[in-house]
Design a protein around this motif. Structure first.
Motif, short mmCIF file in Angstrom:
data_model
loop_
_atom_site.label_atom_id
_atom_site.label_comp_id
_atom_site.label_asym_id
_atom_site.label_seq_id
_atom_site.Cartn_x
_atom_site.Cartn_y
_atom_site.Cartn_z
N ALA A 162 0.81 -1.23 0.00
CA ALA A 162 0.00 0.00 0.00
C ALA A 162 0.84 1.28 0.00
CB ALA A 162 -0.98 -0.01 1.17
N PRO A 163 1.89 1.41 0.83
CA PRO A 163 2.68 2.65 0.78
C PRO A 163 3.34 2.89 -0.57
CG PRO A 163 3.22 1.39 2.75
CD PRO A 163 2.34 0.54 1.91
N PHE A 164 3.80 1.80 -1.22
CA PHE A 164 4.43 1.94 -2.53
C PHE A 164 3.39 2.34 -3.58
CE2 PHE A 164 7.36 -0.91 -0.31
CZ PHE A 164 8.55 -0.24 -0.51
N ARG A 165 2.18 1.81 -3.47
CA ARG A 165 1.11 2.18 -4.42
C ARG A 165 0.77 3.66 -4.30
NH1 ARG A 165 -2.03 -3.08 -3.19
NH2 ARG A 165 -1.21 -4.43 -4.82
N GLY A 169 -2.17 2.62 -15.24
CA GLY A 169 -3.27 1.88 -15.85
C GLY A 169 -3.51 0.62 -15.06
N GLY A 170 -3.51 -0.51 -15.73
CA GLY A 170 -3.77 -1.79 -15.06
C GLY A 170 -2.52 -2.46 -14.55
N LEU A 171 -1.37 -1.84 -14.69
CA LEU A 171 -0.10 -2.45 -14.28
C LEU A 171 0.29 -1.99 -12.88
CD1 LEU A 171 2.19 -4.29 -15.25
CD2 LEU A 171 3.33 -2.25 -16.12
N ASP A 172 0.44 -2.94 -11.97
CA ASP A 172 0.84 -2.63 -10.59
C ASP A 172 2.29 -3.02 -10.41
OD1 ASP A 172 1.03 -2.14 -7.90
OD2 ASP A 172 -0.22 -3.83 -7.30
N ILE A 173 3.16 -2.01 -10.33
CA ILE A 173 4.59 -2.31 -10.16
C ILE A 173 5.05 -2.17 -8.71
CG2 ILE A 173 5.19 -1.73 -12.55
CD1 ILE A 173 6.26 0.97 -11.46
N SER A 174 4.10 -1.97 -7.80
CA SER A 174 4.47 -1.82 -6.39
C SER A 174 5.21 -3.04 -5.83
CB SER A 174 3.25 -1.48 -5.54
OG SER A 174 2.29 -2.51 -5.61
N PRO A 175 4.88 -4.29 -6.27
CA PRO A 175 5.65 -5.42 -5.74
C PRO A 175 7.15 -5.35 -6.06
CG PRO A 175 3.62 -6.23 -6.70
CD PRO A 175 3.73 -4.76 -7.04
N ILE A 176 7.50 -4.77 -7.21
CA ILE A 176 8.93 -4.65 -7.56
C ILE A 176 9.65 -3.82 -6.51
CG2 ILE A 176 10.55 -3.70 -9.25
CD1 ILE A 176 8.39 -4.34 -11.40
N PHE A 177 9.07 -2.71 -6.12
CA PHE A 177 9.70 -1.83 -5.14
C PHE A 177 9.68 -2.44 -3.74
CE2 PHE A 177 8.78 0.91 -8.69
CZ PHE A 177 9.94 1.66 -8.78
N ALA A 178 8.61 -3.17 -3.43
CA ALA A 178 8.56 -3.85 -2.13
C ALA A 178 9.61 -4.95 -2.06
CB ALA A 178 7.16 -4.42 -1.89
N PHE A 179 9.77 -5.71 -3.15
CA PHE A 179 10.82 -6.74 -3.19
C PHE A 179 12.20 -6.10 -3.03
CE2 PHE A 179 7.84 -9.50 -5.83
CZ PHE A 179 7.65 -10.42 -4.81
#
Length: 196
Positions: free
Chosen positions: A148-151, A158-168
């Motif tokens: 959530a903080p990265f989002r 658009g429909g692409l959520d790249i927040s997991p990349i930054f969390a990883f």
């Protein structure tokens, strides 16, 4: 260390680490307010109840946190480390060091639980988006507070959520750079560092 003590350490470490992960998962489930009725949540509750029930009568929750689960995880990690130290070196050194090492071990496992939850969430979103599976639901509930903080910081793509990349990346930075430094400052032996 001979082959028998090495094999003993491996077997004990595997079994104890599995139970330790379940205990810490129970803490995480309450921390993220996951669905208590999820079958995997029920498994974690039933697996940890025999040790946690008497501990809960002595250790109260603090600020809504399941402190008895966290304390049990630290004690289990400390006992595992003491066992490994006894078999490897014939001594457990001193209790304050052992407690600090156990805290580092539990924190490392805490990060790994979030890492695995995000991996499961990402894989499910690629392979079977929109499915309702107990493991996928639980992984999403565990990963969401980290993502959530990265989002909020990242632009909408658009429909692409790249927040997991930054969390990883954030978890990997902590695991690869900060944890070794903390272990070095705490004078953690290599045999214990390999446990976490």
């Amino acid at each position: 260390m001979n082959a028998i003590s090495g094999a003993t350490i491996f077997v004990v470490q595997t079994l104890v680490s599995f139970y330790l992960a379940i205990v810490l998962l129970r803490f995480v489930l309450q921390l993220v307010k996951a669905n208590f009725y999820n079958p995997l949540s029920q498994f974690a509750v039933k697996a940890t109840q025999p040790l946690l029930k008497p501990l809960r009568q002595v250790v109260p929750s603090i600020a809504g946190l399941d402190t008895s689960s966290l304390l049990l995880a630290i004690v289990i990690q400390a006992l595992l480390m003491a066992f490994v130290m006894m078999l490897t070196y014939g001594t457990i050194l001193d209790l304050p060091h052992l407690l600090i090492w156990a805290l580092l071990g539990v924190f490392s496992l805490f990060l790994k639980i979030f890492w695995v939850a995000m991996i499961v969430m990402v894989i499910v979103s690629w392979i079977a988006p929109g499915t309702h599976n107990p493991a996928a639901e639980l992984a999403y509930q565990i990963a969401e507070p980290i993502l959530a903080p990265f989002r909020r910081m990242l632009p909408n793509l658009g429909g692409l959520d790249i927040s997991p990349i930054f969390a990883f990346l954030a978890i990997q930075v902590v695991q690869s750079f900060f944890m070794p430094k903390l272990a070095e400052m705490a004078q953690m032996p290599d045999v214990l560092w390999r446990l976490i």
